[in-house]
Motif scaffolding. Structure first.
Motif, PDB file in Angstrom:
ATOM      1  N   PRO A 294       0.812  -1.228   0.000  1.00 34.53           N
ATOM      2  CA  PRO A 294       0.000   0.000   0.000  1.00 34.53           C
ATOM      3  C   PRO A 294       0.846   1.279   0.000  1.00 34.53           C
ATOM      4  O   PRO A 294       0.461   2.272  -0.630  1.00 34.53           O
ATOM      5  CB  PRO A 294      -0.827  -0.119   1.289  1.00 34.53           C
ATOM      6  N   LEU A 295       1.985   1.263   0.697  1.00 38.13           N
ATOM      7  CA  LEU A 295       2.845   2.447   0.715  1.00 38.13           C
ATOM      8  C   LEU A 295       3.451   2.707  -0.659  1.00 38.13           C
ATOM      9  O   LEU A 295       3.567   3.860  -1.094  1.00 38.13           O
ATOM     10  CB  LEU A 295       3.951   2.261   1.757  1.00 38.13           C
ATOM     11  N   ALA A 296       3.837   1.633  -1.341  1.00 38.18           N
ATOM     12  CA  ALA A 296       4.393   1.789  -2.683  1.00 38.18           C
ATOM     13  C   ALA A 296       3.350   2.383  -3.628  1.00 38.18           C
ATOM     14  O   ALA A 296       3.640   3.282  -4.422  1.00 38.18           O
ATOM     15  CB  ALA A 296       4.883   0.440  -3.211  1.00 38.18           C
ATOM     16  N   GLY A 297       2.113   1.891  -3.548  1.00 39.04           N
ATOM     17  CA  GLY A 297       1.051   2.415  -4.395  1.00 39.04           C
ATOM     18  C   GLY A 297       0.762   3.872  -4.127  1.00 39.04           C
ATOM     19  O   GLY A 297       0.464   4.642  -5.051  1.00 39.04           O
TER      20      GLY A 297
ATOM     21  N   TRP B 227       8.736 -13.040  -4.427  1.00 36.54           N
ATOM     22  CA  TRP B 227       8.870 -11.632  -4.776  1.00 36.54           C
ATOM     23  C   TRP B 227       8.139 -11.259  -6.060  1.00 36.54           C
ATOM     24  O   TRP B 227       7.841 -10.084  -6.287  1.00 36.54           O
ATOM     25  CB  TRP B 227      10.358 -11.286  -4.917  1.00 36.54           C
ATOM     26  N   GLN B 228       7.850 -12.232  -6.922  1.00 36.94           N
ATOM     27  CA  GLN B 228       7.228 -11.881  -8.208  1.00 36.94           C
ATOM     28  C   GLN B 228       5.844 -11.252  -8.020  1.00 36.94           C
ATOM     29  O   GLN B 228       5.557 -10.175  -8.561  1.00 36.94           O
ATOM     30  CB  GLN B 228       7.120 -13.124  -9.102  1.00 36.94           C
ATOM     31  N   TRP B 229       4.985 -11.904  -7.274  1.00 33.80           N
ATOM     32  CA  TRP B 229       3.652 -11.343  -7.027  1.00 33.80           C
ATOM     33  C   TRP B 229       3.736 -10.084  -6.178  1.00 33.80           C
ATOM     34  O   TRP B 229       2.925  -9.166  -6.320  1.00 33.80           O
ATOM     35  CB  TRP B 229       2.755 -12.378  -6.346  1.00 33.80           C
ATOM     36  N   THR B 230       4.742 -10.044  -5.286  1.00 33.39           N
ATOM     37  CA  THR B 230       4.922  -8.846  -4.460  1.00 33.39           C
ATOM     38  C   THR B 230       5.286  -7.644  -5.324  1.00 33.39           C
ATOM     39  O   THR B 230       4.750  -6.542  -5.149  1.00 33.39           O
ATOM     40  CB  THR B 230       6.011  -9.083  -3.405  1.00 33.39           C
ATOM     41  N   ALA B 231       6.217  -7.849  -6.267  1.00 29.69           N
ATOM     42  CA  ALA B 231       6.614  -6.756  -7.155  1.00 29.69           C
ATOM     43  C   ALA B 231       5.443  -6.316  -8.029  1.00 29.69           C
ATOM     44  O   ALA B 231       5.218  -5.114  -8.233  1.00 29.69           O
ATOM     45  CB  ALA B 231       7.788  -7.201  -8.029  1.00 29.69           C
ATOM     46  N   PHE B 232       4.698  -7.302  -8.541  1.00 28.72           N
ATOM     47  CA  PHE B 232       3.546  -6.958  -9.365  1.00 28.72           C
ATOM     48  C   PHE B 232       2.494  -6.200  -8.549  1.00 28.72           C
ATOM     49  O   PHE B 232       1.952  -5.184  -9.000  1.00 28.72           O
ATOM     50  CB  PHE B 232       2.937  -8.235  -9.958  1.00 28.72           C
ATOM     51  N   GLY B 233       2.230  -6.669  -7.350  1.00 21.56           N
ATOM     52  CA  GLY B 233       1.249  -5.998  -6.494  1.00 21.56           C
ATOM     53  C   GLY B 233       1.695  -4.618  -6.059  1.00 21.56           C
ATOM     54  O   GLY B 233       0.868  -3.723  -5.858  1.00 21.56           O
ATOM     55  N   SER B 234       3.015  -4.426  -5.933  1.00 22.99           N
ATOM     56  CA  SER B 234       3.534  -3.115  -5.548  1.00 22.99           C
ATOM     57  C   SER B 234       3.144  -2.055  -6.567  1.00 22.99           C
ATOM     58  O   SER B 234       2.700  -0.956  -6.217  1.00 22.99           O
ATOM     59  CB  SER B 234       5.051  -3.187  -5.398  1.00 22.99           C
ATOM     60  N   GLY B 235       3.326  -2.374  -7.849  1.00 20.99           N
ATOM     61  CA  GLY B 235       2.934  -1.426  -8.880  1.00 20.99           C
ATOM     62  C   GLY B 235       1.430  -1.382  -9.081  1.00 20.99           C
ATOM     63  O   GLY B 235       0.837  -0.311  -9.263  1.00 20.99           O
ATOM     64  N   ALA B 236       0.789  -2.559  -9.040  1.00 19.89           N
ATOM     65  CA  ALA B 236      -0.648  -2.637  -9.300  1.00 19.89           C
ATOM     66  C   ALA B 236      -1.472  -1.931  -8.237  1.00 19.89           C
ATOM     67  O   ALA B 236      -2.615  -1.524  -8.506  1.00 19.89           O
ATOM     68  CB  ALA B 236      -1.074  -4.090  -9.411  1.00 19.89           C
ATOM     69  N   SER B 237      -0.928  -1.780  -7.029  1.00 18.16           N
ATOM     70  CA  SER B 237      -1.690  -1.123  -5.962  1.00 18.16           C
ATOM     71  C   SER B 237      -2.011   0.330  -6.298  1.00 18.16           C
ATOM     72  O   SER B 237      -2.909   0.925  -5.694  1.00 18.16           O
ATOM     73  CB  SER B 237      -0.914  -1.190  -4.648  1.00 18.16           C
ATOM     74  N   THR B 238      -1.309   0.903  -7.273  1.00 20.79           N
ATOM     75  CA  THR B 238      -1.620   2.269  -7.724  1.00 20.79           C
ATOM     76  C   THR B 238      -3.065   2.358  -8.187  1.00 20.79           C
ATOM     77  O   THR B 238      -3.736   3.384  -8.007  1.00 20.79           O
ATOM     78  CB  THR B 238      -0.680   2.673  -8.867  1.00 20.79           C
ATOM     79  N   ALA B 239      -3.558   1.266  -8.783  1.00 23.38           N
ATOM     80  CA  ALA B 239      -4.918   1.261  -9.319  1.00 23.38           C
ATOM     81  C   ALA B 239      -5.953   1.480  -8.228  1.00 23.38           C
ATOM     82  O   ALA B 239      -6.997   2.107  -8.464  1.00 23.38           O
ATOM     83  CB  ALA B 239      -5.181  -0.056 -10.045  1.00 23.38           C
ATOM     84  N   GLY B 240      -5.704   0.953  -7.039  1.00 17.74           N
ATOM     85  CA  GLY B 240      -6.646   1.152  -5.944  1.00 17.74           C
ATOM     86  C   GLY B 240      -6.803   2.615  -5.585  1.00 17.74           C
ATOM     87  O   GLY B 240      -7.922   3.100  -5.363  1.00 17.74           O
ATOM     88  N   TYR B 241      -5.698   3.335  -5.535  1.00 16.38           N
ATOM     89  CA  TYR B 241      -5.758   4.769  -5.221  1.00 16.38           C
ATOM     90  C   TYR B 241      -6.410   5.554  -6.364  1.00 16.38           C
ATOM     91  O   TYR B 241      -7.108   6.545  -6.116  1.00 16.38           O
ATOM     92  CB  TYR B 241      -4.350   5.292  -4.953  1.00 16.38           C
TER      93      TYR B 241
END
Length: 647
Positions: free
Chosen positions: A509-512, A572-586
């Motif tokens: 969430p912080l990354a997003g 780490w693969q899903w973590t990295a993907f989720g890190s960027g994808a969390s932008t969509a939630g905001y």
């Protein structure tokens, strides 16, 4: 190749007719009516003659069978069809007659019924407006006003659209104290330079307001006049561009602010991660030397490194390149993400190069048409990247998954890559199309447009996607493609007791939030263009913000992955993907804020369209940013394990 060529001809054919915009004296100039609907709800648009306007008494009148063109639908490109345009002939007989006296066209209605009076009254109460096109230049006009009496309006705005922007809908309680009045006279002023039309203005005459009531008759008049001007044809669309809004100092400041965030994150990665990694390399290198019997060493500060435990990210070297869970799904997401990256970049560059091929905001549906073409051509990118990714990681699962054949997983990966994005888009658009069909709006996608899109997908997108998958499957790995560390047969357990900054749930969430912070000002301008009748034209800004977003997503994903690996979490693969994808939630949450506080939208239809499109925007942005985050983290992980001494 011969099968694909006809489809590209089909795409080109959907561009529509091309006009040189030059007229001879007395040549007919088409006046098209596009839509009518409430100003607050852009997607609640109906055909112009949904309201009980009368047909102009010209040669195009429906009672004249030989020459009538009244309400005949104009040919539309795919971009226009998907953009909600439905141009029909107005029935007016406008001819290019520079220097002539003012021409008047009129028509009279029969005594309107109570039902028709209710239509006009509803339209006036809810700020309905209409849109017309003359020589591809849009004009807008008001249906009417809610007033205590016909002498109660004094228009101070320069045109009807500006007045609509300063008004608000009349509530039912206030409507009981006011009366609906409809404009019956309009002034169409056509400015020309030589044999070209450079400006069109449409104003409603306040003196022509007539009260709407059952049994009333209206005589609608259109006054057409030509005025010579010295304005140049090439700049005729500039008056529609709100330069004061889009080039406000706040816009420039937001780009500068985002650029400073990029510098900060790059500095953070350089000062913290690289310095930390240097110590890690020193520690891991010492341990390796101690195992070989070499002596004790000290670090940069002179402190002994003897006794250091093998903890941190090196501990997972045997699992870090293990295939992510749901490998076919992840491969399809990565492939679709790279397709969206290329598609977005291609459309933005196409728009930036507008001065060379024609500004995209000057042609109806031009951007949507560019999206369709770029999507079709970039399908090979989706297939290639998903196929290559699957090939790299499948070898780490084949040893432990004897029951699953390679062929079936390859087919699943290829199939998911082909249908993932189309299914998401089709599902949302099908619901919105059904709602539009029920309400009878012009935003209903025509059946023939759906058939054309289907054929383009079947004969262009799918073959290119399959071809890309085959190329990715059989292509040799590029330099650095092989994993630097061997994958263990048995996965190691992941520690349960880790601090919050070592858990993906605390970092993603912080990354997003950081990624969203770099784009939210530009997002405001984009949403305003989509929902508030403004022509977006500052694509140079958009290209810069897109580049900034790419860097910010990459930097934040690297930081998140490093902390997770340090906590010995090798997923780490899903973590990295989720890190960027969390932008969509905001982005979606901001969309809710924008809907509640920046618009006056109301009603089920408009609410459905707004959140349907915002869901589509958020999902695609999530896949795009997730792919960018994974790409940056993938290069980072490969780089750090490439330089570690492993037995």
């Amino acid at each position: 190749m011969m099968r694909v060529l006809p489809l590209f001809l089909l795409i080109a054919a959907t561009l529509g007719d091309v006009s040189d915009h030059r007229y001879k004296v007395d040549e007919h100039v088409e006046l098209w009516v596009n839509k009518v609907g409430p100003y607050a709800n852009p997607q609640e648009a109906y055909e112009y003659y949904t309201l009980p306007y009368c047909a102009p008494d010209t040669k195009h009148h429906p009672e004249r069978e030989d020459t009538k063109r009244f309400n005949v639908r104009k040919f539309h490109s795919l971009g226009e069809s998907f953009g909600g345009h439905s141009l029909r002939h107005s029935g007016h007989d406008v001819t290019f007659t520079p220097g002539s006296a003012q021409k008047t066209e009129s028509c009279s209605t029969k005594a309107i019924s109570a039902e028709d009076a209710e239509k006009f009254a509803k339209a006036v109460q809810h700020r309905w407006f209409y849109q017309m096109y003359l020589d591809d230049l849009p004009v807008w006009g008001m249906v009417g006003e809610m007033l205590p009496d016909s002498a109660g309006v004094v228009k101070k705005e320069k045109d009807d659209l500006q007045r609509l922007d300063h008004m608000s809908d009349v509530s039912d309680a206030d409507a009981s104290q006011l009366k609906p009045y409809v404009y019956t006279a309009r002034n169409l002023i056509i400015s020309y330079n030589g044999d070209q039309i450079v400006k069109v203005d449409l104003t409603s005459d306040p003196k022509s307001l007539e009260e709407v009531k059952s049994g009333a008759t209206f005589t609608f008049k259109l006054f057409v006049s030509f005025i010579e001007t010295d304005e140049e044809f090439h700049s005729r669309f500039d008056r529609y561009l709100d330069h004061e809004f889009f080039k406000h100092p706040i816009h420039w400041f937001s780009v500068f602010n985002s650029f400073m965030m990029v510098l900060f994150l790059m500095g953070l990665v350089a000062l913290i991660l690289l310095r930390t990694l240097k110590k890690d390399y020193a520690r891991y290198g010492l341990m390796h030397d101690m195992e070989e019997g070499e002596g004790e060493e000290v670090d940069d500060e002179g402190k002994p490194l003897t006794g250091a435990e093998d903890t941190g990210w090196k501990q997972v070297h045997g699992d870090v390149f293990r295939a992510p869970s749901l490998l076919p799904v992840f491969s399809a997401l990565i492939g679709t993400g790279w397709q969206l990256v290329v598609l977005t970049l291609g459309v933005i560059i196409f728009a930036v190069l507008g001065p060379l091929h024609g500004e995209v905001h000057e042609e109806r549906g031009e951007v949507l048409h560019a999206i369709l073409v770029c999507y079709s051509l970039s399908s090979i990118v989706a297939g290639y990247t998903s196929g290559q990714f699957f090939k790299q990681y499948y070898v780490t699962t084949a040893r432990n998954n004897k029951s699953s054949t390679s062929t079936s997983m390859w087919q699943a990966t290829m199939g998911l890559t082909v249908v993932l994005l189309p299914v998401l888009v089709t599902a949302i658009l099908t619901v919105l199309n059904a709602i539009s069909l029920i309400y009878g709006t012009i935003n209903t996608i025509p059946f023939m447009a759906i058939i054309k899109i289907f054929f383009i997908w079947i004969f262009v997108s799918v073959p290119l996607n399959v071809l890309g998958t085959l190329l990715g499957r059989h292509a040799k790995f590029i330099a650095g493609g092989q994993f630097p560390c061997r994958v263990n047969s048995i996965p190691r357990p992941i520690p349960d007791e880790v601090p919050w900054y070592g858990k993906p749930s605390g970092l993603i969430p912080l990354a997003g939030l950081l990624c969203f912070g770099s784009i939210f000002i530009e997002l405001y301008y984009v949403l305003t263009s989509l929902w508030n009748y403004k022509f977006y034209h500052v694509y140079g800004f958009l290209l810069g913000v897109y580049g900034i977003l790419t860097i910010v997503v990459g930097m934040t994903s690297i930081i998140v992955v490093y902390f997770c690996l340090n906590a010995e979490n090798y997923h780490w693969q899903w973590t990295a993907f989720g890190s960027g994808a969390s932008t969509a939630g905001y982005v979606f949450v901001y969309g809710i804020y924008y809907f509640l506080f920046k618009t006056q939208m109301n009603g089920f239809l408009q609410t459905s369209f707004y959140f349907g499109y915002m869901s589509l925007i958020s999902i695609t942005m999530g896949i795009l940013c997730g792919t960018l985050g994974f790409a940056a983290a993938n290069n980072f992980v490969r780089a750090i394990f490439q330089n570690v001494k492993v037995d």
